[in-house]
Write a protein that holds these residues in place. Structure first.
Motif, PDB file in Angstrom:
ATOM      1  N   MET A 499      32.950  34.785  50.138  1.00  0.00           N
ATOM      2  CA  MET A 499      33.501  34.389  48.846  1.00  0.00           C
ATOM      3  C   MET A 499      34.982  34.765  48.733  1.00  0.00           C
ATOM      4  O   MET A 499      35.764  34.074  48.089  1.00  0.00           O
ATOM      5  CB  MET A 499      32.712  35.043  47.705  1.00  0.00           C
ATOM      6  N   ASP A 500      35.334  35.882  49.361  1.00  0.00           N
ATOM      7  CA  ASP A 500      36.713  36.337  49.284  1.00  0.00           C
ATOM      8  C   ASP A 500      37.665  35.343  49.933  1.00  0.00           C
ATOM      9  O   ASP A 500      38.814  35.202  49.521  1.00  0.00           O
ATOM     10  CB  ASP A 500      36.845  37.701  49.944  1.00  0.00           C
ATOM     11  N   THR A 501      37.176  34.644  50.954  1.00  0.00           N
ATOM     12  CA  THR A 501      38.023  33.649  51.613  1.00  0.00           C
ATOM     13  C   THR A 501      38.279  32.434  50.739  1.00  0.00           C
ATOM     14  O   THR A 501      39.199  31.664  51.011  1.00  0.00           O
ATOM     15  CB  THR A 501      37.362  33.190  52.928  1.00  0.00           C
ATOM     16  N   LEU A 502      37.469  32.260  49.694  1.00  0.00           N
ATOM     17  CA  LEU A 502      37.638  31.100  48.820  1.00  0.00           C
ATOM     18  C   LEU A 502      38.704  31.324  47.753  1.00  0.00           C
ATOM     19  O   LEU A 502      39.056  30.395  47.032  1.00  0.00           O
ATOM     20  CB  LEU A 502      36.309  30.753  48.138  1.00  0.00           C
ATOM     21  N   ILE A 503      39.198  32.560  47.635  1.00  0.00           N
ATOM     22  CA  ILE A 503      40.177  32.878  46.590  1.00  0.00           C
ATOM     23  C   ILE A 503      41.536  33.086  47.248  1.00  0.00           C
ATOM     24  O   ILE A 503      41.654  33.840  48.213  1.00  0.00           O
ATOM     25  CB  ILE A 503      39.755  34.142  45.815  1.00  0.00           C
ATOM     26  N   PRO A 504      42.589  32.393  46.782  1.00  0.00           N
ATOM     27  CA  PRO A 504      43.915  32.532  47.398  1.00  0.00           C
ATOM     28  C   PRO A 504      44.419  33.968  47.342  1.00  0.00           C
ATOM     29  O   PRO A 504      44.120  34.716  46.406  1.00  0.00           O
ATOM     30  CB  PRO A 504      44.802  31.602  46.543  1.00  0.00           C
ATOM     31  N   GLU A 505      45.208  34.316  48.357  1.00  0.00           N
ATOM     32  CA  GLU A 505      45.734  35.668  48.450  1.00  0.00           C
ATOM     33  C   GLU A 505      46.632  35.986  47.256  1.00  0.00           C
ATOM     34  O   GLU A 505      46.524  37.053  46.658  1.00  0.00           O
ATOM     35  CB  GLU A 505      46.531  35.813  49.749  1.00  0.00           C
ATOM     36  N   ASN A 506      47.519  35.039  46.910  1.00  0.00           N
ATOM     37  CA  ASN A 506      48.426  35.304  45.783  1.00  0.00           C
ATOM     38  C   ASN A 506      47.671  35.424  44.473  1.00  0.00           C
ATOM     39  O   ASN A 506      48.061  36.156  43.575  1.00  0.00           O
ATOM     40  CB  ASN A 506      49.475  34.209  45.682  1.00  0.00           C
ATOM     41  N   TYR A 507      46.524  34.686  44.361  1.00  0.00           N
ATOM     42  CA  TYR A 507      45.741  34.781  43.132  1.00  0.00           C
ATOM     43  C   TYR A 507      45.074  36.148  43.033  1.00  0.00           C
ATOM     44  O   TYR A 507      44.991  36.728  41.957  1.00  0.00           O
ATOM     45  CB  TYR A 507      44.693  33.675  43.099  1.00  0.00           C
ATOM     46  N   ARG A 508      44.585  36.650  44.183  1.00  0.00           N
ATOM     47  CA  ARG A 508      43.952  37.972  44.151  1.00  0.00           C
ATOM     48  C   ARG A 508      44.946  39.045  43.726  1.00  0.00           C
ATOM     49  O   ARG A 508      44.584  40.031  43.096  1.00  0.00           O
ATOM     50  CB  ARG A 508      43.376  38.316  45.532  1.00  0.00           C
ATOM     51  N   LYS A 509      46.215  38.842  44.089  1.00  0.00           N
ATOM     52  CA  LYS A 509      47.223  39.841  43.736  1.00  0.00           C
ATOM     53  C   LYS A 509      47.616  39.758  42.273  1.00  0.00           C
ATOM     54  O   LYS A 509      47.881  40.770  41.630  1.00  0.00           O
ATOM     55  CB  LYS A 509      48.470  39.649  44.611  1.00  0.00           C
ATOM     56  N   THR A 510      47.663  38.527  41.754  1.00  0.00           N
ATOM     57  CA  THR A 510      48.153  38.348  40.383  1.00  0.00           C
ATOM     58  C   THR A 510      47.052  38.330  39.338  1.00  0.00           C
ATOM     59  O   THR A 510      47.302  38.553  38.164  1.00  0.00           O
ATOM     60  CB  THR A 510      48.945  37.037  40.281  1.00  0.00           C
ATOM     61  N   SER A 511      45.804  38.021  39.753  1.00  0.00           N
ATOM     62  CA  SER A 511      44.722  37.917  38.773  1.00  0.00           C
ATOM     63  C   SER A 511      44.196  39.294  38.417  1.00  0.00           C
ATOM     64  O   SER A 511      44.389  40.270  39.132  1.00  0.00           O
ATOM     65  CB  SER A 511      43.576  37.064  39.322  1.00  0.00           C
ATOM     66  N   ASN A 512      43.507  39.341  37.310  1.00  0.00           N
ATOM     67  CA  ASN A 512      42.903  40.585  36.845  1.00  0.00           C
ATOM     68  C   ASN A 512      41.421  40.671  37.187  1.00  0.00           C
ATOM     69  O   ASN A 512      40.710  41.535  36.676  1.00  0.00           O
ATOM     70  CB  ASN A 512      43.071  40.713  35.320  1.00  0.00           C
ATOM     71  N   ILE A 513      40.942  39.753  38.012  1.00  0.00           N
ATOM     72  CA  ILE A 513      39.522  39.748  38.367  1.00  0.00           C
ATOM     73  C   ILE A 513      39.297  40.786  39.460  1.00  0.00           C
ATOM     74  O   ILE A 513      39.895  40.718  40.531  1.00  0.00           O
ATOM     75  CB  ILE A 513      39.079  38.359  38.844  1.00  0.00           C
ATOM     76  N   ILE A 514      38.418  41.738  39.203  1.00  0.00           N
ATOM     77  CA  ILE A 514      38.070  42.774  40.173  1.00  0.00           C
ATOM     78  C   ILE A 514      36.560  42.788  40.319  1.00  0.00           C
ATOM     79  O   ILE A 514      35.826  42.878  39.333  1.00  0.00           O
ATOM     80  CB  ILE A 514      38.577  44.163  39.715  1.00  0.00           C
ATOM     81  N   MET A 515      36.096  42.708  41.569  1.00  0.00           N
ATOM     82  CA  MET A 515      34.655  42.718  41.812  1.00  0.00           C
ATOM     83  C   MET A 515      34.116  44.113  41.533  1.00  0.00           C
ATOM     84  O   MET A 515      34.576  45.085  42.130  1.00  0.00           O
ATOM     85  CB  MET A 515      34.376  42.332  43.277  1.00  0.00           C
ATOM     86  N   PRO A 516      33.159  44.253  40.607  1.00  0.00           N
ATOM     87  CA  PRO A 516      32.654  45.589  40.270  1.00  0.00           C
ATOM     88  C   PRO A 516      31.895  46.202  41.443  1.00  0.00           C
ATOM     89  O   PRO A 516      31.230  45.511  42.211  1.00  0.00           O
ATOM     90  CB  PRO A 516      31.719  45.321  39.087  1.00  0.00           C
ATOM     91  N   ARG A 517      31.985  47.511  41.576  1.00  0.00           N
ATOM     92  CA  ARG A 517      31.260  48.218  42.625  1.00  0.00           C
ATOM     93  C   ARG A 517      29.799  48.365  42.208  1.00  0.00           C
ATOM     94  O   ARG A 517      29.482  48.684  41.072  1.00  0.00           O
ATOM     95  CB  ARG A 517      31.883  49.602  42.861  1.00  0.00           C
ATOM     96  N   ARG A 518      28.922  48.139  43.181  1.00  0.00           N
ATOM     97  CA  ARG A 518      27.486  48.207  42.921  1.00  0.00           C
ATOM     98  C   ARG A 518      26.943  49.506  43.483  1.00  0.00           C
ATOM     99  O   ARG A 518      27.410  50.036  44.491  1.00  0.00           O
ATOM    100  CB  ARG A 518      26.767  47.034  43.585  1.00  0.00           C
ATOM    101  N   GLN A 519      25.893  50.043  42.801  1.00  0.00           N
ATOM    102  CA  GLN A 519      25.200  51.213  43.306  1.00  0.00           C
ATOM    103  C   GLN A 519      24.344  50.809  44.505  1.00  0.00           C
ATOM    104  O   GLN A 519      23.895  49.674  44.606  1.00  0.00           O
ATOM    105  CB  GLN A 519      24.314  51.823  42.208  1.00  0.00           C
ATOM    106  N   PRO A 520      24.102  51.751  45.466  1.00  0.00           N
ATOM    107  CA  PRO A 520      23.264  51.418  46.630  1.00  0.00           C
ATOM    108  C   PRO A 520      21.888  50.937  46.174  1.00  0.00           C
ATOM    109  O   PRO A 520      21.252  51.540  45.306  1.00  0.00           O
ATOM    110  CB  PRO A 520      23.190  52.734  47.401  1.00  0.00           C
ATOM    111  N   PHE A 521      21.424  49.882  46.786  1.00  0.00           N
ATOM    112  CA  PHE A 521      20.141  49.285  46.403  1.00  0.00           C
ATOM    113  C   PHE A 521      18.987  50.079  47.025  1.00  0.00           C
ATOM    114  O   PHE A 521      19.049  50.519  48.167  1.00  0.00           O
ATOM    115  CB  PHE A 521      20.086  47.830  46.864  1.00  0.00           C
ATOM    116  N   GLU A 522      17.912  50.270  46.263  1.00  0.00           N
ATOM    117  CA  GLU A 522      16.716  50.965  46.746  1.00  0.00           C
ATOM    118  C   GLU A 522      15.485  50.230  46.214  1.00  0.00           C
ATOM    119  O   GLU A 522      15.380  49.961  45.020  1.00  0.00           O
ATOM    120  CB  GLU A 522      16.704  52.420  46.274  1.00  0.00           C
TER     121      GLU A 522
END
Length: 752
Positions: A499-522
């Motif tokens: 999915m990360d490859t689908l988002i432009p590099e400059n957009y990742r730098k300028t956008s405020n979208i941050i993928m939230p960190r997930r707790q380890p799955f059990e």
């Protein structure tokens, strides 16, 4: 003389095309003075357009700076300064006129020359020192003449000029002060053509020549030195013009030898005196001042009588009566007219050049500067528009590519999640089956004190349920959780990377979208032993292991004939016990003993009565013998007694756990598929949730890119509009520059 006067007056009145006085020639459209008037009107019109153009440009710059931010504040400030510059030029142009300054020694007739040129006795004149201050005669649109003092707008009666400017009056001004005489233009054609005359005190009455020059002469187009033909050029007159030439580059100087009518009394020396004055004047203009060539100097030296010309012109207009004129008047009059003609040509040419050349250059400078700024702005707007369109195309292509790739990745991830779910289901099923086989070991490890009391036993069962559930969950986690968690985390990382490859590099730098960190799955293994074993009922009653029923069940179980015996027993129940049957039973004594014993035992077990036991005992007593029966009974009794004595709480606990293990094993085997499906569903939810969040991340990025595309489209349209307006304004700057070039060709180069 009397015969001569009417003819001379007739000639002065305009009889004959070549002898028209200056009053008549001033009204002709091709008068040299009209060149200045037309040039002034033309350049005023051009600067009117320039002023409107600069204001439009400033408004445009403010708009562009506010909306597009492609213009710096410094450029806007620079163009705003052009507004003030153009406005100042227009004010100067409105005041510009052809200015001629008259200088000479006291009582040389400066005021008389001006009055003669204006055809009216406007300025005070007379014998001795008359003019005490500077007098400026300029045209007025009013019907009545008036005058104003320097630094004041108060209008005074024009008759007061004789008191304010006459040296013999008590109320007089200082030598360097200015009195402005506003004379109606309809009374004088020279004033109508924007000519201004400045009369001065004698250069020999004050040493403040530098102050005079700085204050009243720097903007003069023509200087007229009025000399006395009865004497010669004096040092004071020369010194004044030497000072003028140091401050002005090659001033236009005319020398009028006034009072030349005095030569009529000495006709024998007329030519010699004229030649003497002319040679000295030429030497002064050419050698001393260096303002012209000898040929040009000859054209700027005249011998006149201003008093005679004024008298003749006043008589022509009917203001005074005709008076006798001195011999040679006609020659002197026509020379005065020649002076006026050349003066007009010179002052018009000089004024056009001095007044308008610098303004036209400044206008071209402003137009060219604005053209360059607008050209740069147009290029910048076009460049930015192309960049915006290119960025829009890139974003549009990226959005389309992202949507296509998202569909491909979605199909791929669905298949991958399905495979992982199936793998998890198989692993959990296998691991749980293995744990069910080892359930007895887990139950044996439970060491809570056991007691058959119902209340205590209920607590014991609850704790045992918890122990089994915890143990099974712990064992399953030990076998599966780490590997499954690693696989899930690896799958999530793979999803994120894709999915990360689908988002432009400059957009990742300028956008405020941050993928939230997930707790380890059990994985949670929900066995719920309380509900699963709720129907478990333990049987803690004593059961002798070698009892008849136990033996029969064991034998039937080992031979696999339990159902057959059961069916036989049912047959016996159906057949009533009759004497015939008993006889048949005894008659068949040749059958196998153990077969008979089994049948009797079955009958006794089925009857559940004493009769059966007696029959079995009697039959055995008959066939075996009492000793064997006694020994067997003793051993049997000892075994029974042993088991009965060893039936303690420990034995009951073992029996309870054995029964519990059997029950739980059956129940767990029933939920193996359900539990594995539940675990696989958890994995599916986790991976699907992760993928859904990643998809929403990409969707948010696409939405933001869509909004950015709209913004880029709007900016491109705005830049296109800004560039179009800049192009129009640039072309108008070219037009104005061309108009100024035409003005220079028509009025400046043509009259060089």
């Amino acid at each position: 003389m009397a015969a001569f006067l009417p003819r001379s007056i007739s000639m002065m009145s305009g009889d004959g095309p070549h002898n028209l006085p200056i009053a008549a020639t001033n009204g002709i459209d091709n008068s040299p003075l009209q060149i200045f008037v037309k040039a002034k009107k033309k350049i005023n019109d051009i600067f009117g357009e320039i002023e409107d153009y600069v204001k439009d440009t400033v408004d445009y710059m403010h708009e562009v700076q506010k909306e597009d931010h492609i213009v710096s504040q410094e450029i806007v400030r620079q163009i705003e300064e052009f507004v003030h510059k153009v406005h100042s030029i227009r004010e100067v142009l409105a005041r510009d006129h052809m200015k001629v300054a008259f200088f000479g020694r006291t009582s040389n007739g400066k005021s008389s020359v001006i009055n003669a040129m204006l055809r009216d006795k406007i300025l005070p004149s007379g014998i001795g020192h008359t003019t005490n201050c500077f007098l400026q005669v300029e045209g007025s649109t009013t019907e009545d003449p008036y005058l104003t003092l320097e630094g004041s707008n108060e209008q005074r009666a024009v008759e007061s000029v004789g008191q304010l400017a006459h040296a013999l009056c008590e109320e007089k001004l200082s030598e360097s002060e200015m009195v402005r005489v506003h004379w109606p233009k309809n009374r004088c054609l020279l004033l109508r053509d924007d000519v201004v005359f400045v009369d001065s005190p004698g250069v020999d009455v004050t040493p403040n020549l530098d102050e005079w020059i700085d204050k009243h002469c720097l903007d003069a187009d023509v200087f007229v030195l009025v000399a006395n033909a009865e004497s010669t050029l004096m040092v004071t007159e020369k010194n004044f013009f030497h000072k003028v030439s140091t401050k002005l580059s090659k001033p236009n100087i005319f020398i009028l030898n006034n009072r030349w009518d005095a030569s009529a009394s000495e006709p024998e020396y007329l030519d010699q005196v004229r030649r003497q004055h002319q040679e000295r004047a030429i030497d002064f203009l050419v050698k001393e001042l260096g303002v012209c060539t000898p040929k040009e100097a000859e054209e700027r030296i005249f011998f006149i009588s201003a008093k005679e010309v004024l008298q003749a012109r006043l008589a022509e207009q009917g203001h005074t009566a005709l008076t006798p004129l001195t011999d040679g008047f006609q020659t002197r009059y026509f020379e005065f007219q020649d002076f006026e003609r050349k003066f007009e040509e010179c002052i018009s040419k000089s004024a056009v050049k001095t007044k308008f050349e610098q303004h036209s250059q400044r206008g071209k400078f402003i137009a060219n500067n604005l053209k360059e700024l607008l050209e740069d702005l147009y290029n910048e707007a076009s460049k930015l528009k192309e960049e915006k369109l290119y960025q829009r195309k890139e974003l549009t292509d990226k959005i389309n590519y992202t949507e296509q790739q998202l569909m491909i990745i979605t199909q791929e991830m669905k298949k991958k999640i399905q495979n992982m779910v199936e793998d998890v289901e198989q692993r959990v099923s296998k691991a749980l089956t293995e744990e069910i086989r080892r359930l007895s070991k887990l139950v044996d490890d439970f060491n809570l004190p056991f007691h058959p009391e119902p209340l205590v036993l209920n607590v014991y069962k609850k704790e045992l349920h918890l122990h089994v559930e915890t143990g099974l969950g712990s064992n399953l986690r030990a076998k599966l959780s780490t590997a499954l968690a690693m696989n899930i985390e690896q799958s999530q990382m793979e999803m994120t990377a894709k999915m990360d490859t689908l988002i432009p590099e400059n957009y990742r730098k300028t956008s405020n979208i941050i993928m939230p960190r997930r707790q380890p799955f059990e994985i949670l293994y929900r066995l719920n032993c309380d509900n699963l074993c709720a129907d478990f009922h333990e049987d803690l009653e004593f059961r002798f292991s070698y009892g008849i029923t136990a033996l029969i069940q064991r034998y039937a179980g080992s031979k696999g004939g339990f159902f057959a015996l059961k069916n036989k027993r049912e047959d016996l129940h159906l057949a009533p016990s009759t004497p015939v049957n008993n006889q048949l039973l005894y008659a068949n004594s040749s059958l196998d003993d153990w077969s008979i014993i089994s049948r009797i035992a079955i009958m006794s077990a089925s009857s559940q009565g004493t009769m059966g036991c007696l029959l079995v005992a009697g039959f055995m007593f008959k066939t075996i013998g009492w000793r064997v029966i006694a020994v067997t009974g003793a051993v049997y009794s000892c075994l029974y007694l042993y088991e009965r004595l060893t039936w303690t709480n420990k034995a009951k606990e073992r029996s309870f756990k054995r029964q519990y293990v059997d029950h739980v094993t059956r129940k767990l085997r029933m939920i193996v598929d359900l539990t594995s499906a539940n675990c696989s569903h958890q994995v599916q939810q986790e991976l699907s949730g992760t993928f859904a969040r990643l998809c929403s991340w990409v969707d948010k990025a696409n939405t933001d890119m869509d909004e950015q595309v709209k913004v880029l489209e709007k900016e491109a349209v705005t830049l296109d509009s800004a560039g179009g307006r800049a192009k129009v304004l640039r072309n108008k700057a070219n037009y104005l520059s061309h108009e100024l070039d035409l003005f220079v060709e028509a009025y400046l180069k043509l009259h060089k």
